[in-house]
Design a protein around this motif. Structure first.
Motif, PDB file in Angstrom:
ATOM      1  N   ASP A  24       0.860  -1.188   0.000  1.00  0.00           N
ATOM      2  CA  ASP A  24       0.000   0.000   0.000  1.00  0.00           C
ATOM      3  C   ASP A  24       0.896   1.238   0.000  1.00  0.00           C
ATOM      4  OD1 ASP A  24      -1.951   1.886   0.229  1.00  0.00           O
ATOM      5  OD2 ASP A  24      -2.759   1.179   2.132  1.00  0.00           O
ATOM      6  N   VAL A  25       0.973   1.888  -1.151  1.00  0.00           N
ATOM      7  CA  VAL A  25       1.755   3.116  -1.300  1.00  0.00           C
ATOM      8  C   VAL A  25       0.774   4.274  -1.377  1.00  0.00           C
ATOM      9  CG1 VAL A  25       3.468   4.337  -2.702  1.00  0.00           C
ATOM     10  CG2 VAL A  25       3.507   1.832  -2.589  1.00  0.00           C
ATOM     11  N   ASP A  26       0.954   5.277  -0.536  1.00  0.00           N
ATOM     12  CA  ASP A  26      -0.016   6.360  -0.446  1.00  0.00           C
ATOM     13  C   ASP A  26       0.696   7.713  -0.421  1.00  0.00           C
ATOM     14  OD1 ASP A  26      -2.307   7.859  -0.086  1.00  0.00           O
ATOM     15  OD2 ASP A  26      -2.491   7.417   2.051  1.00  0.00           O
ATOM     16  N   GLY A  27       0.533   8.485  -1.509  1.00  0.00           N
ATOM     17  CA  GLY A  27       1.062   9.841  -1.572  1.00  0.00           C
ATOM     18  C   GLY A  27       2.569   9.930  -1.443  1.00  0.00           C
ATOM     19  N   GLY A  45       3.573  12.251  -5.195  1.00  0.00           N
ATOM     20  CA  GLY A  45       2.312  11.735  -4.670  1.00  0.00           C
ATOM     21  C   GLY A  45       1.883  10.398  -5.234  1.00  0.00           C
ATOM     22  N   SER A  47       0.490   6.868  -5.491  1.00  0.00           N
ATOM     23  CA  SER A  47      -0.401   6.014  -4.704  1.00  0.00           C
ATOM     24  C   SER A  47      -0.704   4.756  -5.511  1.00  0.00           C
ATOM     25  CB  SER A  47      -1.704   6.744  -4.366  1.00  0.00           C
ATOM     26  OG  SER A  47      -1.465   7.838  -3.497  1.00  0.00           O
ATOM     27  N   GLN A  49      -1.571   0.255  -5.000  1.00  0.00           N
ATOM     28  CA  GLN A  49      -1.800  -0.907  -4.147  1.00  0.00           C
ATOM     29  C   GLN A  49      -1.646  -2.182  -4.963  1.00  0.00           C
ATOM     30  OE1 GLN A  49      -5.730  -0.441  -2.440  1.00  0.00           O
ATOM     31  NE2 GLN A  49      -4.975   0.857  -0.790  1.00  0.00           N
ATOM     32  N   GLY A  86       4.445  10.938   2.384  1.00  0.00           N
ATOM     33  CA  GLY A  86       3.744   9.743   1.970  1.00  0.00           C
ATOM     34  C   GLY A  86       4.013   8.553   2.860  1.00  0.00           C
ATOM     35  N   SER A  87       3.375   7.452   2.493  1.00  0.00           N
ATOM     36  CA  SER A  87       3.433   6.229   3.281  1.00  0.00           C
ATOM     37  C   SER A  87       3.743   5.049   2.371  1.00  0.00           C
ATOM     38  CB  SER A  87       2.095   6.005   3.998  1.00  0.00           C
ATOM     39  OG  SER A  87       2.091   4.787   4.702  1.00  0.00           O
TER      40      SER A  87
END
Length: 340
Positions: A24-27, A45, A47, A49, A86-87
């Motif tokens: 899960d890659v977010d921003g 950014g 994002s 999955q 981001g995450s």
């Protein structure tokens, strides 16, 4: 999509996104910092999955940031690169800012990567079998005899005939296709849950390319891995993956299951990529080049939407703001102020 864009061949089946994602890659923002100069944001950014057992392609032209994304997912960014927002979560565990030792442990088990130039990735003076044996011993202590048996079994699993004979060969004595199969065996030696393949068919002839991709598809099915295929080849992505994510100048513009993307691409850039891709029934004269070029990310006047300078559908009053990646229907996401 207009009728002029004939369908590309698509992969059979699609992994359902009904459970928590494996990746899960977010921003995610990645910037390269330089002494005496402003940083350059190479990923803006991102994002994305991936579910276990799913094959996803990250597609875009050269310079779009695909390989930087792959390196970020493996914790292999160079020292000049920094994740500033981001995450990045694997199995729900946050990896942004993880120490080097944690990344090293993950690359030996949960994560693996196939690099686009296997001859450069392999040690030129060490027999390939010995390299595989060392990888197995590094990831899990085992007697040398057991490591050799396991290595031979891996070579056979990736379709290398006469494994005993190939064991002794140096990389320079093997064809490009065999070197790539050795790289795949090395990547599988830690039994990864996520396999990132960065342009795995570069420099291979068409028949060998098909063999390598057949192998990867079989391994994903048999092992239940997730596969992230990094490629500029939309036709390859469409025929081998469940879903395609389209990257341009570090920004994700569209993400959808393959049949949906090909039948109803919503972003102008995606439609240009489809129009530029060879497909059944379309002659070379019928292909259309993508207009313009990937922008220089070092520009001081880089627009918020990095595709704006190439876009025939741009809205002047919105160019100063980046469009959000918005859901369109059940499974398609697009980042465009004026989608098709």
């Amino acid at each position: 999509m207009s009728s002029s864009a004939s369908p590309l061949p698509t992969a059979a089946g699609s992994a359902g996104a009904t459970t928590a994602p494996l990746l899960d890659v977010d921003g995610l923002n990645v910037e390269f910092r330089r002494r005496g100069a402003p940083p350059v944001k190479v990923l803006d950014g991102l994002s994305l999955q991936l579910q276990a057992g799913e094959s996803v392609a990250l597609v875009g032209e050269s310079g779009s940031g695909k390989s930087v994304a792959a390196l970020a997912l493996l914790g292999l960014l160079p020292p000049t690169a920094h994740i500033d927002a981001g995450s990045l979560r694997l199995d729900g565990r946050e990896l942004r800012g993880a120490p080097a030792a944690q990344w090293q442990a993950l690359r030996g088990s949960s994560l693996s990567m196939i690099f686009q130039n296997p001859r450069r990735a392999l040690h030129p003076l060490l027999p390939v079998g010995r390299q595989l044996e060392h990888a197995l011993q590094a990831r899990r202590a085992r007697p040398a005899a057991q490591a050799r048996r396991d290595a031979l079994a891996l070579l056979a699993q990736v379709g290398i005939a006469d494994a005993e004979q190939r064991w002794r060969a140096l990389p320079g004595e093997l064809s490009g296709g065999l070197c790539q199969r050795v790289m795949i065996a090395l990547a599988l030696s830690g039994e990864p849950r996520l396999l990132v393949a960065d342009e795995p068919t570069t420099g291979l002839d068409v028949r060998t390319q098909a063999g390598v991709m057949d192998l990867l598809g079989r391994l994903v099915r048999e092992r239940g891995m997730a596969l992230l295929l990094i490629t500029h080849d939309l036709a390859l992505a469409a025929s081998r993956c469940d879903r395609i994510a389209v990257l341009h100048a570090g920004q994700l513009l569209e993400d959808a299951p393959v049949p949906r993307l090909l039948a109803a691409a919503a972003h102008p850039y995606t439609r240009h990529l489809i129009a530029a891709t060879p497909r059944p029934g379309v002659t070379l004269a019928g292909l259309q080049a993508v207009p313009g070029r990937v922008p220089d990310l070092d520009r001081a006047d880089l627009p918020a939407c990095r595709f704006a300078d190439r876009c025939e559908r741009r809205l002047a009053q919105r160019c100063d703001a980046r469009p959000p990646l918005a859901l369109r229907g059940d499974e398609q996401r697009v980042a465009c102020w004026n989608p098709c």
